[in-house]
Design a protein around this motif. Sequence first.
Motif, PDB file in Angstrom:
ATOM      1  N   SER B  25       0.847  -1.195   0.000  1.00 28.45           N
ATOM      2  CA  SER B  25       0.000   0.000   0.000  1.00 28.45           C
ATOM      3  C   SER B  25       0.881   1.243   0.000  1.00 28.45           C
ATOM      4  N   CYS B  63      -3.895   3.555   3.140  1.00 36.03           N
ATOM      5  CA  CYS B  63      -3.954   2.090   3.260  1.00 36.03           C
ATOM      6  C   CYS B  63      -4.804   1.486   2.159  1.00 36.03           C
ATOM      7  N   CYS B  64      -5.617   2.307   1.507  1.00 35.33           N
ATOM      8  CA  CYS B  64      -6.485   1.821   0.425  1.00 35.33           C
ATOM      9  C   CYS B  64      -6.007   2.315  -0.935  1.00 35.33           C
ATOM     10  N   VAL B  65      -4.735   2.656  -1.018  1.00 35.12           N
ATOM     11  CA  VAL B  65      -4.101   3.039  -2.286  1.00 35.12           C
ATOM     12  C   VAL B  65      -2.865   2.160  -2.405  1.00 35.12           C
ATOM     13  N   LEU B  66      -2.572   1.673  -3.584  1.00 33.83           N
ATOM     14  CA  LEU B  66      -1.328   0.931  -3.766  1.00 33.83           C
ATOM     15  C   LEU B  66      -0.187   1.915  -4.060  1.00 33.83           C
ATOM     16  N   GLU B  69       0.137   2.990  -7.569  1.00 37.30           N
ATOM     17  CA  GLU B  69      -0.834   3.977  -8.078  1.00 37.30           C
ATOM     18  C   GLU B  69      -0.325   5.407  -7.930  1.00 37.30           C
TER      19      GLU B  69
END
Lengths: 290, 160
Positions: B25, B63-66, B69
Amino acid sequence: MKEIDYLAPSSLGEAYAALQNGKTSAFLAGGTDIIVQLREGRKEVDQLIDVKHIPELVSYAWTDDGGLVIGASVPFAEIYEDDEIVRRLPCVIDCATLVGGIQIQSRACFGGNIGNSGPAADTVPALIALGATLTLGSADGARDLPLEDFFTGPGQNVLGPGELIITVNIPPQPANSGSFFHRFIPRNEMDIAVVNVGARIDLDAGGERIEGARISVGAVAPVPLFVAAAGDALVGETPTEDSFARAADIAAEAATPITDMRGSIAQRVHLTRVLTYRALDRALERAREA
Amino acid sequence: MPRRTHIQTTLNGEEIDFLCEPRQSLLEVLRDELGLTGTKEGCNNGNCGACSVLMDGRVVNSCCVLGVEAEGAEVVTIEGVADGDTLHPLQQCFLEEAALQCGVCTPGFIVAAKALLDSEPDADEGRVRHWLAGNLCRCTGYDKIVRAVLKASEMEEVSA
């Protein structure tokens, strides 16, 4: 999270090719569901296909006849910051502003909420009330289907292995029409619906009689429900407490909820009746303002 | 050794590059690869907002993004909020109003509040509370945090 490949196709063609490379795939749009599911081992795939570089999925546009075509991965924040959508389709804004907090709305999208196919998905009853369809694409071509026909069970849908959601299509709304989305949660923000309801009322030109109505209820069945009978019962009626109460009763009869940590069967059936009535009432206000 | 991807991004105004695995993440990359430990891990599942960072001007849960990205993106973390040794008005007001106790949620609150005041310097209490609903605090009861944000919004540097 186990090791995973990451692909970021820049066209639908590249995405379809990636879907056929023999590996198991999941789509990455806002990531607010899938990244957590992969990390917690609730889902396992070989590759993540980031769909945010495909032009069709990250843009939205009004059609010539007044419909709105929303790319599957346009984040909610981008939608509710658009003044024209706020003005013309307030029911879309009702749901887009309720999913998670600001951090979620910065990334999460209609395609993700629909594709994740949770029974309590907040955007779905609103979009079904508006008569939305999906455009699904695969290497074999595209197909459209009504949103209410997409879901087959909790987390399950009709999407084929090589297929993805390209757009959510909201048709032009009738002239004297109004829609409203209503959700019950035990706090003001940031929770999953105990029950959620979308309702649309179409009035005749005089604003006296109901020409059509669409009612959809979420979190009370394995899939979001389109309760056609509840809307049909209003056709030809005048919008009164009695006619709305009858439609709300029909919606409540269609509910087959479970008892879980968010609510009991009895509470959910009761809420279905109350929220349907209130959503109709607010939809009527909007129809009269239209 | 798992395959690592080369990512170029703008972090706190500086063009940088890093290597990461696709499964990492952005939060893990910031803390474990880049040593920027100001961004905190709370729930690690998108509920608490402790890991809030700005990505292309929008507040997101890192935490909800790689990490992958972040390619081509502009990322701002809590480390990029102060101007050198001069605290941002939000940071100053959090101190003055004692808007923190254990402090784990604080960087996320400040980053999220900064995103609000950057776009809506005149935000009222209702708006502040609504905006910060995605940031959880188990210590303060929120009132002090909301007061600090409102106080910062009244300072010239923010509302100008």
